[in-house]
Design a protein around this motif. Structure first.
Motif, PDB file in Angstrom:
ATOM      1  N   PRO A 168       1.974   7.107   2.117  1.00  0.00           N
ATOM      2  CA  PRO A 168       1.886   8.376   1.765  1.00  0.00           C
ATOM      3  C   PRO A 168       0.858   9.158   2.320  1.00  0.00           C
ATOM      4  O   PRO A 168       0.607  10.600   2.405  1.00  0.00           O
ATOM      5  CB  PRO A 168       1.318   7.953   0.169  1.00  0.00           C
ATOM      6  CG  PRO A 168       0.932   6.574   0.379  1.00  0.00           C
ATOM      7  CD  PRO A 168       1.617   5.905   1.378  1.00  0.00           C
ATOM      8  N   ASP A 169       0.251   8.572   3.231  1.00  0.00           N
ATOM      9  CA  ASP A 169      -0.951   9.220   3.909  1.00  0.00           C
ATOM     10  C   ASP A 169       0.158   9.969   4.951  1.00  0.00           C
ATOM     11  O   ASP A 169       0.488   9.899   5.818  1.00  0.00           O
ATOM     12  CB  ASP A 169      -1.773   8.470   4.665  1.00  0.00           C
ATOM     13  CG  ASP A 169      -2.866   9.387   5.415  1.00  0.00           C
ATOM     14  OD1 ASP A 169      -3.830   8.825   5.771  1.00  0.00           O
ATOM     15  OD2 ASP A 169      -2.591  10.602   5.300  1.00  0.00           O
TER      16      ASP A 169
ATOM     17  N   CYS B 124      -4.380   5.923  -2.512  1.00  0.00           N
ATOM     18  CA  CYS B 124      -3.119   5.360  -2.898  1.00  0.00           C
ATOM     19  C   CYS B 124      -3.162   4.732  -4.424  1.00  0.00           C
ATOM     20  O   CYS B 124      -2.527   4.614  -4.878  1.00  0.00           O
ATOM     21  CB  CYS B 124      -2.422   4.471  -1.868  1.00  0.00           C
ATOM     22  SG  CYS B 124      -1.757   5.005  -0.596  1.00  0.00           S
ATOM     23  N   ASN B 125      -4.373   4.221  -4.605  1.00  0.00           N
ATOM     24  CA  ASN B 125      -4.754   3.482  -5.781  1.00  0.00           C
ATOM     25  C   ASN B 125      -4.523   4.494  -6.930  1.00  0.00           C
ATOM     26  O   ASN B 125      -5.333   5.480  -7.019  1.00  0.00           O
ATOM     27  CB  ASN B 125      -6.091   2.750  -5.780  1.00  0.00           C
ATOM     28  CG  ASN B 125      -6.150   1.679  -6.934  1.00  0.00           C
ATOM     29  OD1 ASN B 125      -5.610   1.851  -7.959  1.00  0.00           O
ATOM     30  ND2 ASN B 125      -6.810   0.718  -6.623  1.00  0.00           N
TER      31      ASN B 125
ATOM     32  N   SER C 202      -8.313   2.540   5.515  1.00  0.00           N
ATOM     33  CA  SER C 202      -8.944   2.117   4.591  1.00  0.00           C
ATOM     34  C   SER C 202      -8.894   3.220   3.331  1.00  0.00           C
ATOM     35  O   SER C 202      -8.714   3.013   2.247  1.00  0.00           O
ATOM     36  CB  SER C 202     -10.342   1.644   4.505  1.00  0.00           C
ATOM     37  OG  SER C 202     -10.270   0.703   5.447  1.00  0.00           O
ATOM     38  N   PHE C 203      -9.382   4.519   3.716  1.00  0.00           N
ATOM     39  CA  PHE C 203      -9.597   5.657   2.774  1.00  0.00           C
ATOM     40  C   PHE C 203      -8.113   5.786   2.156  1.00  0.00           C
ATOM     41  O   PHE C 203      -8.221   6.242   1.091  1.00  0.00           O
ATOM     42  CB  PHE C 203     -10.337   6.710   3.462  1.00  0.00           C
ATOM     43  CG  PHE C 203     -10.339   8.004   2.781  1.00  0.00           C
ATOM     44  CD1 PHE C 203      -9.404   9.099   2.828  1.00  0.00           C
ATOM     45  CD2 PHE C 203     -11.081   7.984   1.751  1.00  0.00           C
ATOM     46  CE1 PHE C 203      -9.484  10.233   1.802  1.00  0.00           C
ATOM     47  CE2 PHE C 203     -11.353   9.185   0.860  1.00  0.00           C
ATOM     48  CZ  PHE C 203     -10.420  10.087   1.201  1.00  0.00           C
ATOM     49  N   THR C 204      -7.187   5.945   3.152  1.00  0.00           N
ATOM     50  CA  THR C 204      -5.533   5.839   2.707  1.00  0.00           C
ATOM     51  C   THR C 204      -5.424   5.072   1.497  1.00  0.00           C
ATOM     52  O   THR C 204      -4.757   5.489   0.486  1.00  0.00           O
ATOM     53  CB  THR C 204      -4.724   6.004   3.468  1.00  0.00           C
ATOM     54  OG1 THR C 204      -5.211   6.975   4.644  1.00  0.00           O
ATOM     55  CG2 THR C 204      -3.347   6.423   3.403  1.00  0.00           C
TER      56      THR C 204
ATOM     57  N   LYS D 237       0.753  -1.350  -0.103  1.00  0.00           N
ATOM     58  CA  LYS D 237      -0.108  -0.035   0.065  1.00  0.00           C
ATOM     59  C   LYS D 237       0.772   1.288  -0.110  1.00  0.00           C
ATOM     60  O   LYS D 237       0.551   2.253   0.810  1.00  0.00           O
ATOM     61  CB  LYS D 237      -0.916  -0.095   1.375  1.00  0.00           C
ATOM     62  CG  LYS D 237      -1.960  -1.254   1.265  1.00  0.00           C
ATOM     63  CD  LYS D 237      -2.986  -1.231   0.368  1.00  0.00           C
ATOM     64  CE  LYS D 237      -3.702  -2.397   0.304  1.00  0.00           C
ATOM     65  NZ  LYS D 237      -4.164  -3.190  -0.707  1.00  0.00           N
ATOM     66  N   ASP D 238       1.620   1.242  -0.793  1.00  0.00           N
ATOM     67  CA  ASP D 238       2.704   2.244  -0.773  1.00  0.00           C
ATOM     68  C   ASP D 238       2.570   3.385  -2.091  1.00  0.00           C
ATOM     69  O   ASP D 238       3.015   4.232  -2.343  1.00  0.00           O
ATOM     70  CB  ASP D 238       4.152   1.983  -0.780  1.00  0.00           C
ATOM     71  CG  ASP D 238       4.585   1.014  -2.105  1.00  0.00           C
ATOM     72  OD1 ASP D 238       5.669   0.764  -2.001  1.00  0.00           O
ATOM     73  OD2 ASP D 238       3.623   0.748  -2.750  1.00  0.00           O
ATOM     74  N   GLY D 239       1.699   2.911  -2.832  1.00  0.00           N
ATOM     75  CA  GLY D 239       1.258   3.638  -4.178  1.00  0.00           C
ATOM     76  C   GLY D 239       2.148   3.253  -5.035  1.00  0.00           C
ATOM     77  O   GLY D 239       2.267   4.096  -6.134  1.00  0.00           O
TER      78      GLY D 239
END
Lengths: 790, 137
Positions: free
Chosen positions: A380-381, B112-113, B106-108, A331-333
């Motif tokens: 990234p958040d 990221c997608n 989850s929103f994050t 989940k790092d984009g």
């Protein structure tokens, strides 16, 4: 019937062959003639053919049912591969090439079957299923092509998949079933084609795809029905398919949902991951694609680039989004190589008609190494406070995903958190430990100030040496000889220091530099303090003036003694210096320290011997005020002053008296004579108040003072004795008055006797007390000694 | 458990609303909509304070007899609203916070997608799946 597991290709092939042999169109039985012809076309010896027929059970049945036919075909394949013909090998042997039959039409069929994916081969052989399939193939090709612009051969070969997407009328999941056969065929024919990468997608979805449905797509309805009959549980057939054979030898073995639910289940479980497994060729292809985007194989593909790339596949954004969610493991984009391969694989699967899984298959999961690398990638958040939360959320995100890989980032971060926590806790522990060290271990030593007054010069010297040795930090600077009051003050300081470890020490006691230095290693300081206190009784430890809490001896003498300490500290050690040092103390109202120091100095002087005597003389001068003090002492004695200093002064005086007596012994100066006179005077003075002084002395001087009174008493005694002796008139003066005189003398003697007796008793008592104190202090010293030497 | 979860974009239009289907969803939609006013009020209340100082978790926005509404704002002014049934044994504040935290994560992930355009309705299946336990659906 023996259980039989066939791959897709085999299924298809066999079905076609069956149809071929089913000249009677019974759909159930292949005519023996045709079958035998077919078998012979397999270019096997007749014995083998017979063996095969026997094994498949046709001989039993007398005809070739579908199952028997299939078994026979499998056996033929086995035989052609050179493998022994055994029933067990039917299912165990994997990656078995299709049986080859040297027959014209069959050959064609076979070829076509093999070249299933070939768009060019749409022509001839087109049993219904292939036709349908090929049609889909074309579409698949079209779909695929844009995706893989760089791979030319692919359009030719792949598309294996013609995804039964549109086909399955019977089963909605049919399209999931991937046509492996084409891949199998491709494999046979074009093993080297990288395009095989595409076909890779022949893995069956783990979902409850119905092979039936799929078959139905490819086989005419009647066949489908037959399939249905053949199969037990259409929907339940999971057809976990083994990795598509990118290699020539691999023919995926598919579990035909035929009466073998158990096998299916086994295969299903065992092959669960296999459908998604990336073959080497596929992987190589993916890697090549990765390189086009990101030259560094260990680097990451940013999300935007990946988006562009995968958008080319013309999949709907929603599906691409879903693929991304599945493949972006950390989940790092961004996509690592493994993630990219997984995503690519999923895209291929999707394009080939496979449903996207709800969770990432294990075989597609990035390796732990990647996880480790990516675990450190910051989310990234930018939200604050969520740095840790993603960790804990990851398990929730894909609950169905195997937890192993996911736990890594969680563990990493959680470990970090825990580490920090542990560090904090440990630090706190250290702090507490530190504090505990600070706590005074011997509060008694602080309170007690049994500074023995009676100090032999040797002892003093020894102590001084000890001080010097141990007091590296204690800068007691100095004067090796410290007056007892200073010691007392030091002890009090020690006590204070012990109790107020770092804080009070520095307060207001500038002289206590050594002590401040002690503060740093408080424990050691405490030890030193203890050593000080322990050694103090023995002598004059030049203890850096520990801040004397006003407590004990809050007498000003102590404070003055502090000053004395400073003075003493300033003065370098030296036996003679005490005398010098003692000099200034003469000024203070209660030059206790001086007096105490003086006597000590005197003591030391005496110890030193004659040369010190000269020092005594100057000391004697200051003694003058002592005499005055003595008078004060008398006054105080009368008033029972509570000043301890007086006692030391008294003791000092007494000592001086003693010293003077000593000097008298030595027979020196006029000064001595004067002193002597003074002492006599004093003694005279003392004689009367002799009784009272010892008492108050005893009371006040609990520690050091006790010694002093002793000292005082002794000289007092001596003086008394001297006075008594002196006062005693010679007996044989006059007999006339003898009786009266005798009586008077007797009375006087009695008085003196009583006085002396009392004095004696008092001295004895003091001696006992002192001895006890000495013992206790020695014990303390012994206890502290190791600390002092640390 | 929560009966409704909503993600509202910065411009105050919903990105994702999901509620327990047993009850009229419209009612929850309306509740969420009205709760936005409270959220705005709370956000603007910290006028001079920087956004950093403003806590993300807004807490109980307002209670009704049937349910309670909790709010949460991200730094990008994306608002999360959770509606909890009052009859539920009152969830502790920490639990609500943890729910918001999960929601935020989850929103994050959705953000990221790269295939997700910010501002589009969230249609991620995995995200929905993740929010299921929150909803208790």
């Amino acid at each position: 019937m023996e259980s039989l597991t066939l791959s897709d290709v085999e299924q298809k092939y066999y079905s076609e062959l069956f149809l071929f042999c089913d000249v009677d169109n019974t759909k159930k039985v292949a005519s023996n003639g045709k079958v035998l012809d077919l078998f012979r076309a397999a270019q096997l010896s007749n014995e083998v053919v017979h063996q095969i027929t026997e094994l498949c059970g046709a001989t039993r049945l007398g005809h070739f049912g579908r199952s028997q036919f299939y078994i026979a075909l499998k056996l033929i394949a086995l035989a052609q591969s050179g493998l022994p013909l055994r029933v067990e090998s039917l299912n165990s042997v994997r990656d078995l090439p299709l049986p080859r039959f040297v027959m014209g039409k069959n050959e064609q069929e076979m070829r076509h079957v093999v070249m299933f994916a070939d768009t060019e081969n749409q022509g001839p052989y087109l049993p219904r299923p292939p036709g349908r399939v090929q049609a889909k193939k074309v579409s698949a090709h079209e779909m695929i092509q844009p995706c893989v612009p760089t791979v030319d051969p692919q359009p030719d070969t792949t598309s294996p998949v013609v995804s039964p997407n549109q086909s399955p009328p019977t089963s909605p999941h049919a399209w999931r079933k991937h046509k492996r056969q084409a891949s199998g065929g491709n494999v046979d024919r074009q093993p080297s084609v990288p395009g095989v990468v595409w076909p890779p997608f022949r893995e069956a979805q783990p979902g409850p795809v119905t092979g039936d449905g799929m078959w139905s797509a490819h086989s005419p309805p009647p066949v489908q029905e037959s399939w249905v009959s053949f199969t037990d549980t259409p929907p339940s057939c999971t057809l976990p398919m083994h990795p598509p054979s990118a290699q020539p030898e691999s023919t995926t073995v598919r579990t035909v949902p035929s009466a073998m639910t158990t096998n299916e289940i086994q295969r299903q479980t065992s092959g669960y991951d296999d459908p998604w497994k990336i073959t080497d060729e596929q992987r190589q292809y993916y890697i090549n694609q990765f390189k086009t985007i990101q030259a560094d194989l260990t680097g990451l593909i940013p999300g935007s680039a990946a988006k562009e790339f995968f958008t080319k596949s013309k999949l709907p954004i929603l599906e691409l989004s879903h693929i991304w969610e599945l493949s972006d493991f950390d989940k790092d984009g961004a996509l690592t190589l493994d993630e990219f391969c997984a995503a690519f694989h999923l895209v291929v699967a999707r394009k080939n008609g496979y449903d996207l899984p709800e969770k990432l298959p294990e075989s597609l999961m990035p390796k732990l190494i990647d996880l480790d690398d990516s675990a450190g990638v910051p989310e990234p958040d930018p939200e604050v406070g969520f740095s840790a939360s993603p960790v804990e959320v990851t398990p929730n995100k894909s609950p169905s995903m195997p937890s192993l890989n996911q736990n890594w980032p969680e563990l990493n971060q959680s470990n970090e958190q825990w580490e920090t926590f542990s560090e904090r806790s440990s630090s706190s522990q250290t702090l507490t430990q530190f504090d505990s060290n600070i706590a005074p271990a011997d509060p008694d030593t602080a309170i007690v100030h049994p500074v023995p007054i009676r100090m032999t010069p040797s002892k003093i010297h020894m102590q001084e040496m000890e001080l010097k040795r141990t007091g590296s930090d204690h800068t007691h600077p100095t004067s090796p000889l410290m007056a007892k009051p200073p010691e007392l003050s030091e002890e009090t300081k020690l006590a204070a220091a012990i109790k107020f470890p770092g804080t009070t020490v520095g307060d207001g006691y500038s002289s206590s530099d050594s002590f401040t230095s002690d503060q740093e290693p408080i424990s050691s300081a405490v030890n030193r303090q203890r050593s000080h206190s322990g050694t103090s009784p023995e002598g004059l430890k030049v203890v850096a003036p520990p801040p004397p809490p006003p407590r004990p001896n809050a007498s000003h003498s102590r404070s003055s003694s502090l000053d004395m300490n400073r003075n003493f500290a300033a003065v370098p050690a030296g036996p003679q210096q005490p005398g010098v040092v003692a000099f200034p103390p003469a000024v203070p109202p209660r030059p206790l320290p001086t007096q105490t120091s003086v006597p000590h100095g005197h003591r030391s002087v005496e110890g030193d011997g004659l040369p010190a005597i000269t020092s005594t003389s100057p000391q004697q001068m200051p003694e003058q005020p002592n005499f005055a003090d003595f008078s004060q002492f008398q006054v105080f004695a009368v008033d029972q002053p509570a000043d301890d200093g007086e006692k030391p002064s008294d003791s000092g005086q007494v000592e001086r008296c003693a010293e003077t007596t000593g000097t008298m012994r030595t027979a020196k100066n006029d000064v001595q004579a004067e002193e002597r006179n003074a002492t006599t005077v004093n003694s005279a003075k003392v004689s009367t108040p002799l009784a009272p002084p010892p008492k108050p002395v005893r009371r006040r001087l609990k520690s050091e003072d006790e010694l002093r009174p002793d000292v005082e008493d002794l000289p007092q005694k001596s003086t008394v004795i001297a006075t008594v002796l002196a006062t005693q008139p010679s007996i044989p003066r006059s007999i006339g008055k003898d009786k009266k005189a005798i009586q008077a003398s007797i009375r006087r003697n009695k008085e003196t006797n009583t006085v002396l007796a009392r004095l004696n008793s008092e001295l004895q008592q003091q001696l006992k007390d002192l001895l006890e104190e000495r013992i206790s202090l020695e014990v303390q010293l012994e206890q502290l000694r190791p600390f002092s030497h640390l | 458990m929560a009966v409704c979860i909503a993600v509202i974009a910065k411009e105050n239009y919903p990105l994702y609303i999901r509620s327990v289907p047993t009850q009229g969803e419209l009612k929850f939609h309306y509740t969420v909509h009205t709760s936005l006013d409270v959220v705005e009020e709370k956000i603007s209340g910290v006028g001079k304070a920087l956004a950093d100082q403003r806590e993300l978790y807004l807490g109980l926005l307002y209670p009704t007899e049937d349910y309670k509404v909790y709010g949460y704002v991200t730094n990008s002014k994306v608002k999360f609203v959770i509606v909890v049934d009052s009859s539920n044994t009152s969830l502790r504040d920490n639990e609500i916070r943890s729910m918001f935290r999960k929601l935020h994560n989850s929103f994050t992930d959705v953000m990221c997608n790269p295939f997700y355009n910010p501002g589009d309705p969230i249609q991620s299946k995995t995200d929905l799946m993740k929010w299921q336990p929150l909803n208790g659906l």
